[in-house]
Structure formats: structure tokens, C-alpha cells
Design an enzyme around this catalytic site. Structure first.
Site, short mmCIF file in Angstrom:
data_model
loop_
_atom_site.label_atom_id
_atom_site.label_comp_id
_atom_site.label_asym_id
_atom_site.label_seq_id
_atom_site.Cartn_x
_atom_site.Cartn_y
_atom_site.Cartn_z
N GLU A 36 0.83 -1.20 0.00
CA GLU A 36 0.00 0.00 0.00
C GLU A 36 0.87 1.25 0.00
O GLU A 36 1.75 1.41 0.84
CB GLU A 36 -0.92 0.01 1.21
CG GLU A 36 -1.80 1.25 1.33
CD GLU A 36 -2.63 1.51 0.08
OE1 GLU A 36 -2.44 2.60 -0.53
OE2 GLU A 36 -3.44 0.65 -0.31
N ALA A 37 0.62 2.14 -0.97
CA ALA A 37 1.40 3.37 -1.08
C ALA A 37 0.82 4.50 -0.24
O ALA A 37 1.52 5.44 0.12
CB ALA A 37 1.47 3.81 -2.54
N MET A 40 -4.21 2.59 4.78
CA MET A 40 -4.99 1.38 4.82
C MET A 40 -6.48 1.68 4.61
O MET A 40 -7.00 2.63 5.18
CB MET A 40 -4.78 0.68 6.17
CG MET A 40 -5.37 -0.70 6.26
SD MET A 40 -4.61 -1.87 5.12
CE MET A 40 -2.93 -1.93 5.79
N THR A 43 -10.05 3.86 -0.99
CA THR A 43 -11.06 4.88 -1.21
C THR A 43 -12.22 4.74 -0.23
O THR A 43 -12.65 5.72 0.38
CB THR A 43 -11.59 4.80 -2.66
OG1 THR A 43 -10.53 5.14 -3.55
CG2 THR A 43 -12.75 5.75 -2.87
N LYS A 53 -20.80 8.21 5.11
CA LYS A 53 -21.90 7.73 5.95
C LYS A 53 -21.89 8.41 7.31
O LYS A 53 -22.95 8.63 7.92
CB LYS A 53 -21.83 6.20 6.12
CG LYS A 53 -21.90 5.44 4.81
CD LYS A 53 -23.01 5.95 3.92
CE LYS A 53 -22.81 5.59 2.45
NZ LYS A 53 -21.77 6.33 1.75
N ALA A 275 -19.07 15.73 -9.07
CA ALA A 275 -19.45 14.35 -8.71
C ALA A 275 -19.81 13.59 -9.98
O ALA A 275 -20.92 13.08 -10.14
CB ALA A 275 -20.61 14.37 -7.73
N HIS A 459 -43.47 -9.47 11.98
CA HIS A 459 -44.46 -8.39 12.04
C HIS A 459 -44.39 -7.71 13.40
O HIS A 459 -44.29 -8.39 14.42
CB HIS A 459 -45.86 -8.94 11.82
CG HIS A 459 -46.94 -7.90 11.96
ND1 HIS A 459 -47.18 -6.96 10.98
CD2 HIS A 459 -47.81 -7.65 12.97
CE1 HIS A 459 -48.16 -6.18 11.38
NE2 HIS A 459 -48.57 -6.57 12.59
#
Length: 478
Positions: A36-37, A40, A43, A53, A275, A459
Site C-alpha cells: 500500500e502506497a 490502509m 477509497t 456515511k 461528482a 411483524h
């Protein structure tokens, strides 16, 4: 492990896909290293699912507590509701740090070697890692590429990370503009419009195609516009492209006709969020060293077993997963691909059923789907010679939704008329992201609407929205 290699498996990229692959590799008895550059979690953990979130959860509470009409209907009265922008931003930042640590600990606990630096293929079964101390070479029987993706910024748009920015910068919530334009009405655009309006910002959504939410099922998009857009401080422009965007105070946006490219309107706003989707981060992976060319969109070519291909044929011991394959740019899809790839490395023969992988926008209320939209299902039906049918059920008839005072929304199931095979399911409403899982599992397991109509649902719960849909489906005997 063969003594000829340093590792059984080296994974380049420690996002959700690479992490899931590493855990499954250890479970399968493979000596594993992950390269991993950056940080951790990739994205999803750092610039996507997790911080977004957290922001949605906090801003959603603000929206709920300011909804006097809804609270009074439940017999609740509250005083003036305020918030601390920096504290909300810290909530997201702290969550990211915790999950980063959890992911790292889960790997070290299982003796996965974490190699820091930029990893690239330099030959068959050989990886070079550019570290702070210099280049390091490791060998592996198998290599998985999981480099992920980065935000796409269309031509003509200049970002400065402050007034014009992508979701990477927006997630930091450094400031709240009075008026912000959002380019694109997909998941990212919808979620950020939810966050910004809840915190008091005015939003203008700009969509290049003729209608908003073009990738969603039309029925869901119609309800979403009524529930998520119309009642909020959101203005929309559809069928126009942002020809140029210039950072500054104000931000200047030239809107042009999609066909003629002629400027038809100029907006001056406080900020602009771009976006417009994501593109693979597949360059500089050293693939040319093994004769592999990226496809025209920049994705790593793979077959159904996720083997990297060269002129259509698999390259021995080289695999790719996640966003960079272009199959389905979702964190949980990458994780599924990682597990399947390890299974294939271990001599099994598995493929991913992408039709059964659900997706969601965590707006208020949520939107989710799995499988095909109705137009796509009709196209498939016409090509293959069968008929489809659809059923809908509504949250306004659900006891739990009525108790919560959250009755906006519907569930829609698309299925084959002859066999009852589920082709797609789409939900907008309270906890839609959780409710979709039943339909996703059914597609994966090959269950029909008839099978599901006999399942018993608790229910009173929201799950009965799906129960009602399955019970309304009618299969015509052949």
C-alpha cells in the site's frame, strides 16, 4: 509455499478488496503480503463509503430534529437545533481513523506482511515496491492488483480543492458554502445534496443527461425527485453540461447545451462539487512489462475468473479486482472479487454473479437496488424471448413505517412472468439499503418470487414491504 518465492500471494492495494482478499488468503493457508502506497482502507474507508456515511448520519439527525411537523406528529417537541460543523467533520475523521486501525490490526494479527510503498509488476511473478529506503523486489506465486479508482474531472473543469472540488475534499467538510453546485446526480451527488441541504446550504444539481438520476430505475427516480429533491432547497438543471468551471469567489460555471456545446447560462456560486464518477487508478502498475494493455477506458482487462488478460488470454498468476477492473465500482463488489480470486488461486473455479450485488444511496430516505432496471429487463426479455412483469408495494401501507411516521417510498420487483426469476429489485424508503439484501440473496440463490412469497417475515417490520411485493407477484404457468 514453494521455496522459489517470497510469498504465495502479493496483493497490490490495501483497499476493501485487497484487505478482503488478504484475509481469505490467510484462511486458505497462503503466505501473504499486501502493498500500500497510501493509507490502509483505500477509497472506501478514507475517501468514500465510511466518511460519507458518518456525515450523512450526523446531518440526517439535524434534518430530523428540525422537522417540526414530523416530530409533532409523534408527540415530540424540541427547541432550536444547532450543530457544530467542525465536530461533525471530526466525527467522520475519527471514524476513518478507527477503521484504518481495525483493518491494520486484523492483518498484522494474521501475520500478513504490510509493505509500504508504490507497488508495480516488473515481470511475471515479480513485484517492485518503491519505498522510502529505495526499491524493493519481492516474488510471489500469484499477484493480485487492486489499485482502486480516483474521481473523474471532465475536461474544462478546473479544481482547486477549496472552491471547486471532488468528493475527496468534500468529505473533509472544511466549510459550508451558502450556495453550492453539484455536477452529477448519481450516488455521490445525491448523498452530498442530502448532507448540504440538511446543514442549511442551497444546492443546484447539474446533470448532463435529459433527466436526473439517469442510472436509476425510472419509477424510483420519479419518487426520489418528489421526496429527495422537490421539498428541499435544491434547484436542478438537466440536459446541460458544465462546459467550464473556474474556481474563485464566486465560482463561475458556464452551462452549455449538450449537443451544440453552446453556452446557454452562466452560474455564479460559492462552491462546486464535481461528482461525475470515478476512473481506474490503473496506470503505472507496470502492466506493460508483461505485455498487458489497459482497455480504451483505462480499466485492467480481466476474464470472468478475474485473471488479467493479454490479447484475450489469461496471464499466468496475475489477477485484478475492484474498481480498476470496471466490473462494478462498489467496495463490497471488490471484496467479493477478492474472495473469489483467492478461491480460484487455490484451484477452485468461481465467478462473481454481478446481478446479485446490491447498491445503495444513503440519502434520507435511502435508495437501493439489485439487478436490472425495468428498461434493461425489457431489453433482455426482448432479446431472449420471454415476458416480464413488475409489482410494487408501498411504505404507506406498512405498519412499522406508519409507527415511525416515515411512509414515503416504494419497493418494486421485476421478474420473469413464466418462471418467477427475479431480474431486479428497487427500493426507496426507510432503511432501503438493508431491505434490498433479501432480494440480492434470492437472486444469488436462484429463488423465485413464488419461493419468497412463502417466506415468513417478522411483524411489524419494514421487511413486510418486500413480503407484500413478493406476494403480489403472479407467475403464469407455461
Amino acid at each position: 509455499m514453494s521455496d522459489a518465492f517470497d510469498y504465495d500471494l502479493v496483493i497490490i492495494g490495501a483497499g476493501v478488496g485487497g484487505h478482503g482478499a488478504a484475509l481469505h488468503a490467510v484462511k486458505s493457508g497462503l503466505k501473504t503480503a499486501i502493498v500500500e502506497a497510501d493509507v490502509m482502507g483505500g477509497t472506501c474507508v478514507n475517501r468514500g463509503c465510511i466518511p460519507s456515511k458518518a456525515l450523512l448520519a450526523a446531518s440526517g439527525r439535524v434534518r430530523e430534529l428540525r422537522d417540526d411537523h414530523h416530530l409533532k406528529s409523534l408527540g415530540i417537541q424540541v427547541g432550536q437545533v444547532g450543530y457544530d460543523r467542525s465536530a461533525i467533520a471530526d466525527h467522520a475523521k475519527n471514524l476513518v481513523s478507527k477503521i484504518q486501525g481495525d483493518l491494520t490490526n486484523s492483518l498484522t494479527r494474521l501475520n500478513v506482511d504490510i509493505l509500504k510503498g508504490w507497488g508495480r509488476v516488473v515481470g511475471e511473478q515479480k513485484v517492485a515496491i518503491d519505498t522510502a529506503e529505495g526499491e524493493k523486489i519481492v516474488t510471489a506465486k500469484d499477484i493480485i492488483l487492486a489499485p482502486g479508482s480516483v474521481p473523474f474531472v471532465p475536461p474544462g473543469i478546473t479544481t482547486d480543492g477549496k472552491t471547486v472540488f471532488t468528493s475527496d475534499e468534500a468529505l473533509k467538510l472544511d466549510w459550508l458554502p451558502d450556495w453550492i453546485a453539484i455536477i452529477g446526480s448519481g450516488y455521490i451527488g445525491l448523498e452530498f445534496s442530502d448532507i448540504y441541504t440538511a446543514l442549511g446550504c442551497e444546492v443546484t444539481i447539474i446533470e448532463a443527461l435529459d433527466q436526473l438520476m439517469p442510472t436509476f430505475d425510472p419509477d424510483i427516480a420519479k419518487v426520489a425527485q418528489r421526496v429527495l429533491i422537490a421539498p428541499r432547497d435544491i434547484d436542478t438543471r438537466a440536459g446541460l453540461i458544465a462546459k467550464t468551471i473556474t474556481p474563485g469567489n464566486p465560482v463561475v460555471i458556464e452551462l452549455a447545451d449538450r449537443e451544440t456545446k453552446e453556452v446557454v447560462e452562466v452560474l455564479e456560486v460559492d462552491a462546486c462539487l464535481v461528482a461525475t464518477g470515478r476512473i481506474p487508478a490503473a496506470k503505472n502498475m507496470g502492466l506493460e512489462r508483461v505485455g498487458v494493455e489497459l482497455d480504451r477506458r483505462g480499466f485492467i482487462p480481466v476474464n470472468d475468473r478475474l485473471q488479467v488478460t493479454r490479447n484475450g488470454e489469461p496471464v499466468p498468476h496475475l489477477w485484478a479486482i475492484g474498481d480498476a477492473t470496471g466490473k462494478m465500482m462498489l467496495a463490497h463488489a471488490a471484496s467479493a472479487q477478492g474472495v473469489i480470486t483467492v478461491e480460484n488461486i487455490c484451484g477452485q473455479d468461481h465467478t462473481v454473479n454481478y446481478m446479485s450485488i446490491p447498491a445503495a444511496a444513503f440519502t434520507h430516505p435511502e435508495v437501493s437496488f439489485v439487478g436490472l432496471t425495468e428498461p434493461a429487463a425489457k431489453e433482455k426479455a426482448a432479446a431472449e424471448g420471454f415476458a416480464i412483469d413488475t409489482v410494487r408495494s408501498y411504505f404507506k401501507g406498512n405498519s412499522k413505517a406508519l409507527a415511525e411516521g416515515e411512509t414515503e417510498g416504494l419497493a418494486k420487483v421485476i421478474y420473469r412472468k413464466d418462471t418467477g426469476e427475479i431480474l431486479g429489485a428497487h427500493i426507496i424508503g426507510l432503511h432501503a439499503a438493508d431491505l434490498i439484501q433479501e432480494a440480492a440473496n434470492a437472486i444469488h440463490q436462484g429463488q423465485t418470487v413464488t419461493d419468497l412469497s412463502f417466506c415468513v417475515h417478522t411483524h411489524p417490520t419494514l421487511s413486510e414491504v418486500m413480503d407484500e411485493a413478493f406476494k403480489r407477484a403472479v407467475v403464469v404457468p407455461v
